[in-house]
Design an enzyme around this catalytic site. Structure first.
Site, short mmCIF file in Angstrom:
data_model
loop_
_atom_site.label_atom_id
_atom_site.label_comp_id
_atom_site.label_asym_id
_atom_site.label_seq_id
_atom_site.Cartn_x
_atom_site.Cartn_y
_atom_site.Cartn_z
N ASN A 29 0.91 -1.25 -0.19
CA ASN A 29 0.06 -0.11 0.28
C ASN A 29 0.94 1.18 0.61
O ASN A 29 0.47 2.59 0.30
CB ASN A 29 -1.10 0.36 1.25
CG ASN A 29 -1.42 -0.84 0.92
OD1 ASN A 29 -2.52 -0.84 0.08
ND2 ASN A 29 -2.44 -1.66 2.24
N ASP A 40 10.07 -6.51 2.27
CA ASP A 40 9.74 -6.30 3.33
C ASP A 40 10.79 -5.77 3.74
O ASP A 40 11.55 -6.18 3.20
CB ASP A 40 9.43 -6.81 4.97
CG ASP A 40 8.78 -6.89 6.16
OD1 ASP A 40 8.70 -4.93 6.12
OD2 ASP A 40 9.18 -6.63 7.21
N THR A 41 11.33 -4.17 4.32
CA THR A 41 12.43 -3.60 4.17
C THR A 41 12.61 -3.58 5.80
O THR A 41 12.45 -3.14 6.22
CB THR A 41 12.36 -2.52 3.66
OG1 THR A 41 12.73 -3.18 2.45
CG2 THR A 41 13.79 -2.05 3.50
N TYR A 60 14.49 6.41 5.88
CA TYR A 60 15.09 6.74 5.92
C TYR A 60 16.12 7.84 5.07
O TYR A 60 16.89 8.09 5.21
CB TYR A 60 16.39 5.50 6.74
CG TYR A 60 14.66 5.76 8.01
CD1 TYR A 60 14.67 5.80 9.20
CD2 TYR A 60 13.66 4.38 7.72
CE1 TYR A 60 14.37 5.31 9.99
CE2 TYR A 60 13.02 4.14 9.03
CZ TYR A 60 13.39 4.78 10.14
OH TYR A 60 12.52 4.06 10.94
N HIS A 98 19.14 -1.24 -1.94
CA HIS A 98 18.56 -2.71 -1.15
C HIS A 98 17.58 -2.84 -1.60
O HIS A 98 17.63 -4.12 -2.73
CB HIS A 98 18.07 -2.44 0.01
CG HIS A 98 17.30 -1.29 0.31
ND1 HIS A 98 17.95 -0.06 -0.02
CD2 HIS A 98 16.07 -1.41 1.01
CE1 HIS A 98 17.42 0.81 0.59
NE2 HIS A 98 15.41 -0.25 1.03
#
Length: 192
Positions: free
Chosen positions: A9, A69-70, A151, A177
């Site tokens: 989302n 997912d990070t 970030y 990443h």
């Protein structure tokens, strides 16, 4: 062109992935398949959360999909914020508050090494696969730049003198990443 759902989302992630993928696949958002609910992310690892989201879409909507997912792992904080990176300052997914808390928790700390890790989980033709991308770097003492999200203003990868938020989208995606994990995903898909 094959359709595949990206189970997120997060509009910033969706834009970034579409830019990386280009015209190789048509990336559908959760909204485009009618999925409006928040998908649970209650696993204890990045891989677990990515798989949980991909399985949810497959089970509830029937689409082949991928999810990511990070996490930002900061050595001086014993790997925090880690899997809680998006909710570091609370449940609101407030990037500015997360960054402010991170900088406050690192006040006076000189060893600021960190890494971003993304895990992408793919469910395709009944198979589950995961792809990881990581980038080493450090947390700056103050935000720099206005691009990117999360970030990005306080993370400087080792490959550059610039924070992610100071880079163009293409330059960031080339070393990030998420860019690295997506490249592994695309490499796998291109061999099918």
């Amino acid at each position: 062109m094959q359709d595949i759902v990206f189970a997120t989302n997060n509009a910033h992630k969706l834009t970034e992935i579409r830019r990386i993928v280009g015209d190789k696949f048509r990336i559908l958002s959760l909204k485009e398949i009618g999925c409006e609910e928040d998908i649970p992310e209650t696993a204890t690892t990045l891989e677990g959360n990515a798989l949980m989201k991909a399985r949810y879409v497959k089970e509830h909507y029937g689409y082949d999909c991928f999810a990511d997912d990070t996490g930002l792992m900061v050595d001086a904080l014993d790997g925090a914020p880690g899997i809680y990176s998006a909710r570091y300052a609370g449940p609101g997914h407030d990037s500015a508050a997360n960054m402010k808390l991170l900088l406050r928790n690192l006040e006076g700390v000189t060893e600021r090494s960190a890494r971003f890790i993304t895990v992408i989980a793919l469910i395709l033709n009944g198979k589950e696969m995961t792809f990881e991308g990581r980038v080493e770097g450090e947390i700056l003492t103050a935000p720099r730049g206005t691009d990117g999200f999360g970030y990005d203003p306080v993370f400087k990868p080792v490959e550059s003198t610039l924070a992610f938020a100071e880079m163009s989208a293409d330059d960031k995606n080339a070393i990030s990443h998420r860019g690295r994990a997506t490249a592994r995903l695309l490499d796998y898909l291109s061999k099918l």
